[in-house]
Design an enzyme around this catalytic site. Structure first.
Site, PDB file in Angstrom:
ATOM      1  N   ARG A   1       8.650   4.129  -4.398  1.00 45.71           N
ATOM      2  CA  ARG A   1       8.643   3.221  -3.255  1.00 45.71           C
ATOM      3  C   ARG A   1       7.640   2.091  -3.465  1.00 45.71           C
ATOM      4  O   ARG A   1       7.916   0.928  -3.142  1.00 45.71           O
ATOM      5  CB  ARG A   1       8.324   3.991  -1.974  1.00 45.71           C
ATOM      6  CG  ARG A   1       8.398   3.125  -0.714  1.00 45.71           C
ATOM      7  CD  ARG A   1       8.285   3.942   0.549  1.00 45.71           C
ATOM      8  NE  ARG A   1       6.986   4.605   0.672  1.00 45.71           N
ATOM      9  CZ  ARG A   1       6.663   5.406   1.686  1.00 45.71           C
ATOM     10  NH1 ARG A   1       7.542   5.681   2.635  1.00 45.71           N
ATOM     11  NH2 ARG A   1       5.473   5.964   1.744  1.00 45.71           N
TER      12      ARG A   1
ATOM     13  N   TYR B   1       0.833  -1.203   0.000  1.00 43.32           N
ATOM     14  CA  TYR B   1       0.000   0.000   0.000  1.00 43.32           C
ATOM     15  C   TYR B   1       0.866   1.251   0.000  1.00 43.32           C
ATOM     16  O   TYR B   1       2.067   1.211   0.266  1.00 43.32           O
ATOM     17  CB  TYR B   1      -0.941   0.011   1.204  1.00 43.32           C
ATOM     18  CG  TYR B   1      -0.274   0.380   2.518  1.00 43.32           C
ATOM     19  CD1 TYR B   1      -0.422   1.659   3.063  1.00 43.32           C
ATOM     20  CD2 TYR B   1       0.519  -0.528   3.215  1.00 43.32           C
ATOM     21  CE1 TYR B   1       0.187   2.018   4.252  1.00 43.32           C
ATOM     22  CE2 TYR B   1       1.118  -0.188   4.408  1.00 43.32           C
ATOM     23  CZ  TYR B   1       0.959   1.085   4.927  1.00 43.32           C
ATOM     24  OH  TYR B   1       1.569   1.435   6.096  1.00 43.32           O
TER      25      TYR B   1
ATOM     26  N   HIS C   1      -0.527 -21.223   0.849  1.00 44.08           N
ATOM     27  CA  HIS C   1       0.619 -20.331   1.003  1.00 44.08           C
ATOM     28  C   HIS C   1       1.359 -20.009  -0.298  1.00 44.08           C
ATOM     29  O   HIS C   1       1.741 -18.864  -0.517  1.00 44.08           O
ATOM     30  CB  HIS C   1       1.594 -20.922   2.030  1.00 44.08           C
ATOM     31  CG  HIS C   1       1.124 -20.766   3.446  1.00 44.08           C
ATOM     32  ND1 HIS C   1       0.077 -21.479   3.970  1.00 44.08           N
ATOM     33  CD2 HIS C   1       1.562 -19.953   4.442  1.00 44.08           C
ATOM     34  CE1 HIS C   1      -0.117 -21.133   5.232  1.00 44.08           C
ATOM     35  NE2 HIS C   1       0.767 -20.204   5.545  1.00 44.08           N
TER      36      HIS C   1
ATOM     37  N   ARG D   1      -7.285 -20.415  -0.467  1.00 40.61           N
ATOM     38  CA  ARG D   1      -6.241 -20.211   0.528  1.00 40.61           C
ATOM     39  C   ARG D   1      -5.179 -21.301   0.473  1.00 40.61           C
ATOM     40  O   ARG D   1      -5.447 -22.479   0.740  1.00 40.61           O
ATOM     41  CB  ARG D   1      -6.834 -20.147   1.940  1.00 40.61           C
ATOM     42  CG  ARG D   1      -5.823 -19.709   2.991  1.00 40.61           C
ATOM     43  CD  ARG D   1      -6.427 -19.698   4.389  1.00 40.61           C
ATOM     44  NE  ARG D   1      -5.483 -19.148   5.358  1.00 40.61           N
ATOM     45  CZ  ARG D   1      -4.469 -19.822   5.893  1.00 40.61           C
ATOM     46  NH1 ARG D   1      -4.272 -21.086   5.563  1.00 40.61           N
ATOM     47  NH2 ARG D   1      -3.655 -19.238   6.765  1.00 40.61           N
TER      48      ARG D   1
ATOM     49  N   LEU E   1      11.057   2.029   7.652  1.00 38.85           N
ATOM     50  CA  LEU E   1      10.447   2.413   6.393  1.00 38.85           C
ATOM     51  C   LEU E   1      11.181   3.637   5.846  1.00 38.85           C
ATOM     52  O   LEU E   1      11.481   4.565   6.596  1.00 38.85           O
ATOM     53  CB  LEU E   1       8.968   2.749   6.596  1.00 38.85           C
ATOM     54  CG  LEU E   1       8.216   3.130   5.324  1.00 38.85           C
ATOM     55  CD1 LEU E   1       8.089   1.934   4.398  1.00 38.85           C
ATOM     56  CD2 LEU E   1       6.847   3.700   5.658  1.00 38.85           C
TER      57      LEU E   1
ATOM     58  N   LYS F   1       6.537  -1.557   2.379  1.00 39.28           N
ATOM     59  CA  LYS F   1       5.253  -1.018   2.847  1.00 39.28           C
ATOM     60  C   LYS F   1       4.151  -2.028   2.527  1.00 39.28           C
ATOM     61  O   LYS F   1       3.413  -1.893   1.541  1.00 39.28           O
ATOM     62  CB  LYS F   1       4.989   0.343   2.206  1.00 39.28           C
ATOM     63  CG  LYS F   1       4.068   1.237   3.025  1.00 39.28           C
ATOM     64  CD  LYS F   1       4.137   2.666   2.524  1.00 39.28           C
ATOM     65  CE  LYS F   1       3.187   3.583   3.269  1.00 39.28           C
ATOM     66  NZ  LYS F   1       3.555   3.797   4.670  1.00 39.28           N
TER      67      LYS F   1
ATOM     68  N   GLU G   1      12.407   3.416  14.693  1.00 35.74           N
ATOM     69  CA  GLU G   1      11.464   4.452  14.270  1.00 35.74           C
ATOM     70  C   GLU G   1      10.264   4.409  15.202  1.00 35.74           C
ATOM     71  O   GLU G   1      10.373   3.915  16.320  1.00 35.74           O
ATOM     72  CB  GLU G   1      11.055   4.236  12.809  1.00 35.74           C
ATOM     73  CG  GLU G   1      10.500   2.854  12.513  1.00 35.74           C
ATOM     74  CD  GLU G   1      10.206   2.629  11.039  1.00 35.74           C
ATOM     75  OE1 GLU G   1      10.165   3.612  10.275  1.00 35.74           O
ATOM     76  OE2 GLU G   1       9.998   1.458  10.657  1.00 35.74           O
TER      77      GLU G   1
END
Length: 276
Positions: A49, A30, A99, A97, A199, A143, A175
């Site tokens: 990014r 995101y 992996h 579902r 980040l 992110k 951070e």
């Protein structure tokens, strides 16, 4: 108005599948874009990014960077957004579902606008924080949607009556729960290097450039919680918080316990970057 998959729709028409890997694995990425005066701030840096994160987690972007930029511009216009944020999320797609990466899955893009006013009060008056051990995974530079540790840290701050958490790994400051951290000591700006433990904040990068332009020495190197508590000034940086002073950490005043002059100066210069 939202953008979902490949078209603009009303919020009620955003139908998320229970087979979306973002839902059951957090298998997605995101970005949060700040909008000032109807324009996206530092759009190119955010997109770079996003592209890097997508490459690292092996999610194929559903559109070109240029096309996504056009989508966001249209979204802002359709929502009449002048000041706020645009949230954009891309998941690996829908599949039963399991992996392993599913074959021939199509990534899903979701984007929407939120009207958010600048946090003038906290930028001016500052915030308080506590310290907590950084228990996140070792790719904090990406992110992704896996934010439960950040959520828990932010809630811990609120439970203690403060606004933010300073994270550290065995005493080395990294951070905060939703922002980068900087401290000032003897007119030297210190912040953790932009490696896999933090980040790579867009506002962080802007502030470092501004500091250098003001002839403030910048040292991207690790420092400890003990050194932080002895700082002259400390502040957080982020897309929604800009440059917000930290007044106290773990109940101990930072410097004079008031927003410092360098923090103030950097915020003033930061405001110039989007007021033009």
């Amino acid at each position: 108005m939202y953008f979902f998959k490949n078209k603009f729709v009303n919020k009620k028409d955003v139908l998320l599948s229970p087979d979306d890997r973002g839902y059951y694995f957090g298998d997605g990425i995101y970005e949060v874009f700040r909008v000032y005066n109807g324009k996206i701030y530092e759009q190119a840096a955010h997109m770079q990014r996003l592209q890097r994160t997508a490459s690292e987690v092996r999610i194929e972007l559903p559109f070109t960077i240029e096309k996504m930029g056009h989508i966001l511009t249209q979204l802002i216009e359709k929502n009449g957004l002048n000041e706020g944020t645009v949230y954009m999320q891309i998941t690996r797609g829908e599949a039963p579902r399991a992996h392993p990466f599913p074959a021939q899955v199509e990534p899903i893009l979701l984007a929407y606008c939120t009207e958010v006013r600048r946090p003038i009060a906290t930028i001016h008056n500052g915030i308080n924080a506590i310290t907590l051990e950084d228990i996140r995974w070792l790719r904090c530079d990406l992110k992704t949607l896996n934010l439960l540790p950040n959520v828990m840290a932010k809630q811990a701050a609120l439970d203690h009556g403060v606004q933010e958490v300073v994270l550290h790994r065995n005493g080395t400051v990294t951070e905060c729960s939703a922002s980068n951290l900087m401290m000032i000591k003897d007119r030297v700006l210190y912040t953790h290097p932009a490696n896999h433990l933090i980040l790579h904040g867009i506002t962080r990068a802007v502030v470092l450039r501004l500091a250098l332009s003001q002839e403030i020495t910048v040292k991207e190197e690790p420092f400890t919680t003990e050194q932080l508590l002895l700082a002259d000034e400390a502040f957080i940086t982020g897309t929604t918080v800009e440059n917000t002073p930290i007044l106290q950490i773990d109940g101990k005043a930072i410097g004079t316990g008031a927003p410092g002059p360098i923090t103030r100066s950097l915020q003033s210069e930061f405001e110039r970057t989007f007021a033009q």
